[in-house]
Scaffold this active site. Sequence first.
Site, mmCIF file in Angstrom:
data_model
loop_
_atom_site.group_PDB
_atom_site.id
_atom_site.type_symbol
_atom_site.label_atom_id
_atom_site.label_comp_id
_atom_site.label_asym_id
_atom_site.label_seq_id
_atom_site.Cartn_x
_atom_site.Cartn_y
_atom_site.Cartn_z
ATOM 1 N N ASP A 88 24.884 6.248 23.558
ATOM 2 C CA ASP A 88 25.715 5.115 23.934
ATOM 3 C C ASP A 88 26.705 4.890 22.779
ATOM 4 O O ASP A 88 26.502 5.427 21.679
ATOM 5 C CB ASP A 88 24.791 3.895 24.109
ATOM 6 C CG ASP A 88 25.551 2.601 24.210
ATOM 7 O OD1 ASP A 88 26.476 2.521 25.041
ATOM 8 O OD2 ASP A 88 25.234 1.659 23.451
ATOM 9 N N ASP A 120 28.989 1.448 22.113
ATOM 10 C CA ASP A 120 29.075 0.091 21.550
ATOM 11 C C ASP A 120 27.695 -0.463 21.215
ATOM 12 O O ASP A 120 26.821 -0.531 22.083
ATOM 13 C CB ASP A 120 29.793 -0.830 22.536
ATOM 14 C CG ASP A 120 31.223 -0.390 22.755
ATOM 15 O OD1 ASP A 120 31.967 -0.318 21.759
ATOM 16 O OD2 ASP A 120 31.594 -0.097 23.901
ATOM 17 N N LYS A 171 36.614 -5.256 31.904
ATOM 18 C CA LYS A 171 37.225 -5.914 33.081
ATOM 19 C C LYS A 171 36.163 -6.720 33.829
ATOM 20 O O LYS A 171 36.386 -7.861 34.231
ATOM 21 C CB LYS A 171 37.826 -4.861 34.028
ATOM 22 C CG LYS A 171 39.018 -4.129 33.450
ATOM 23 C CD LYS A 171 39.706 -3.257 34.479
ATOM 24 C CE LYS A 171 38.942 -2.030 34.885
ATOM 25 N NZ LYS A 171 38.808 -0.980 33.886
HETATM 26 C C1 XBP Z 1 29.665 -1.670 26.041
HETATM 27 C C2 XBP Z 1 30.500 -2.398 26.982
HETATM 28 C C3 XBP Z 1 31.954 -2.338 26.870
HETATM 29 C C4 XBP Z 1 32.527 -3.039 25.674
HETATM 30 C C5 XBP Z 1 33.974 -3.323 25.897
HETATM 31 O O1 XBP Z 1 29.660 -0.342 26.365
HETATM 32 O O2 XBP Z 1 29.990 -3.031 27.870
HETATM 33 O O3 XBP Z 1 32.471 -2.942 28.007
HETATM 34 O O4 XBP Z 1 31.905 -4.287 25.474
HETATM 35 O O5 XBP Z 1 34.653 -2.158 26.139
HETATM 36 P P1 XBP Z 1 28.463 0.689 25.883
HETATM 37 P P2 XBP Z 1 35.776 -2.063 27.258
HETATM 38 O O6 XBP Z 1 27.396 -0.105 25.224
HETATM 39 O O7 XBP Z 1 28.040 1.329 27.160
HETATM 40 O O8 XBP Z 1 29.152 1.657 24.952
HETATM 41 O O9 XBP Z 1 36.619 -3.291 27.144
HETATM 42 O O10 XBP Z 1 36.505 -0.803 26.919
HETATM 43 O O11 XBP Z 1 35.060 -1.991 28.580
HETATM 44 MG MG MG Z 2 25.689 -0.415 23.958
#
Ligand code: XBP
Ligand code: MG
Length: 235
Positions: A10, A12, A55
């Site tokens: 993953d 973020d 979004k």
């Molecule tokens: C985490 C998310 C993302 C980020 C924002 O993704 O939910 O939406 O918060 O990024 P993951 P965007 O943990 O799956 O990496 O604004 O580009 O959606």
């Molecule tokens: Mg994450």
Amino acid sequence: MAELKAIIFDVDGTLAETEKYGHRIAFNQAFKQENLSWEWDVNLYGKLLKIAGGKERIKYYLDEFIDFTYPHNLDQLIPHLHSVKNQFYQNLLLNATIPLRPGVENLITEAHDKGIRLAIATTSALANAMALLDNTMGSSYFEIIAAGDIVEKKKPAPDIYNYVIEKMDLSPKNCLVIEDSEQGLKAATSAGLKTIITVNDYTKNDNFEEAFLVLNSLENISLEDLKKIFLNPKM
Ligand code: XBP
Ligand code: MG
């Protein structure tokens, strides 16, 4: 016994603390630029993280957290706000690198050097995931970077993980996922994947009952440790 052939990461919260130091700040910068009085503080953002995808998160905020009369152009407003936010996010990464979490780079380079196949599965927009990688360790270690709207349903749906496995022609039993959140864990386990969680401040109280193992971080975790854990999580 199934052999560990691939690790899927993953982004973020797992590779770096981008929610804390990047996305929330960029959302607020976008709202301000667009003359909206919305302000997502740390506490509120923790609640909003229940919904993956920028979004989708804005829509969730409008639906559940404020009294907002939808304009006729909501279909354009949300993607517009999201794209403004992404510009702020990418600029922020250019100007002040958000470091990878402890142990991440060592594990990825070791696994890569030892022939483990690597991939990314994220709900973030591709440009956002690339901005983080380009400003840290680069993206060349990963065979596939699966991101954002490439699949119809975001985490906690398993789509993004199914996509990666199919593209890499892997069996779920040979893969290990590293995630940080309950939504991510649900997505990975629904795709039949063993999942290790590395918690952070936003996710430490999530439900990780289905996790294979929960760690504070990947610091001092070697590939050999992961291989042992993969075969027997009690080690
Ligand atoms: C985490 C998310 C993302 C980020 C924002 O993704 O939910 O939406 O918060 O990024 P993951 P965007 O943990 O799956 O990496 O604004 O580009 O959606
Ligand atoms: Mg994450």
